[in-house]
Design a protein around this motif. Structure first.
Motif: not given
Ligand code: SF4
Length: 169
Positions: A42-46, A80-83, A107-111, A115-118, A137-141
């Motif tokens: 769905l986003a950069c984690c992909a 993988a990514g922001t939902v 996979m990742g903080a967003c999923a 993550g940082m998207y409050r 965990s991780g951004c990106p893992p």
């Molecule tokens: S956790 Fe980081 S790398 Fe993964 S989708 Fe979110 S912003 Fe992108």
């Protein structure tokens, strides 16, 4: 005079080809080594998810290289990514279309947590719409982190009662 047929009485070839086991262990062994992922990029984690299938990391070593883009042929959804709220119903629909038994890796903080998207547009964790088995965990893992999650999921599957897992959670 009757001669003993040692060939029939004790067939050494058969003995070495028989492995005693339980149904649970056999089914879980098959599931473990044929985990077919449903890539929900769905986003950069992909991008990291794609890397894990490449030669440097080679997810095929774990029997999970058969990425299916059809939910009916996959049993492990990797989110993988922001939902976003816009995508959330589609993620759930694809999960519903996967045949049981099925598993989910966030996979990742967003999923895992937004993550940082409050923000009003982002789901604060995909576990609000589908049951997650392993969080990464991780951004990106890094791809190794996803492989680690896959191994953890395989360990979990190995200890599950195989037959009761036929039903959707
Ligand atoms: S956790 Fe980081 S790398 Fe993964 S989708 Fe979110 S912003 Fe992108």
């Amino acid at each position: 005079m009757v001669s003993a047929n040692t060939e029939l009485a004790y067939d050494n070839k058969i003995e070495t080809n028989v492995v005693p086991t339980t149904v649970d262990a056999a089914i879980n062994w098959i599931r473990n080594n044929s985990m077919w992922p449903m890539p929900m990029g769905l986003a950069c984690c992909a991008i990291e998810l794609m890397a894990v299938a490449a030669s440097r990391f080679d997810i095929a070593r774990f029997g999970a290289e058969v990425f299916r883009f059809s939910p009916r042929q996959a049993d492990c959804m990797i989110v993988a990514g922001t939902v976003t709220y816009k995508m959330a119903p589609h993620v759930r629909r694809i999960y519903d279309q996967m045949a049981a038994p099925k598993w989910v890796i966030a996979m990742g903080a967003c999923a895992s947590s937004g993550g940082m998207y409050r923000s009003y547009a982002t789901l604060q964790g995909v576990d609000r719409i589908v049951p997650v088995d392993v969080y990464v965990s991780g951004c990106p893992p890094r791809p190794e982190a996803l492989l680690d999650a896959l191994v953890k999921l395989q360990q979990k599957v190995r200890t599950e009662p195989a037959l009761s897992r036929q039903f959707v959670k």
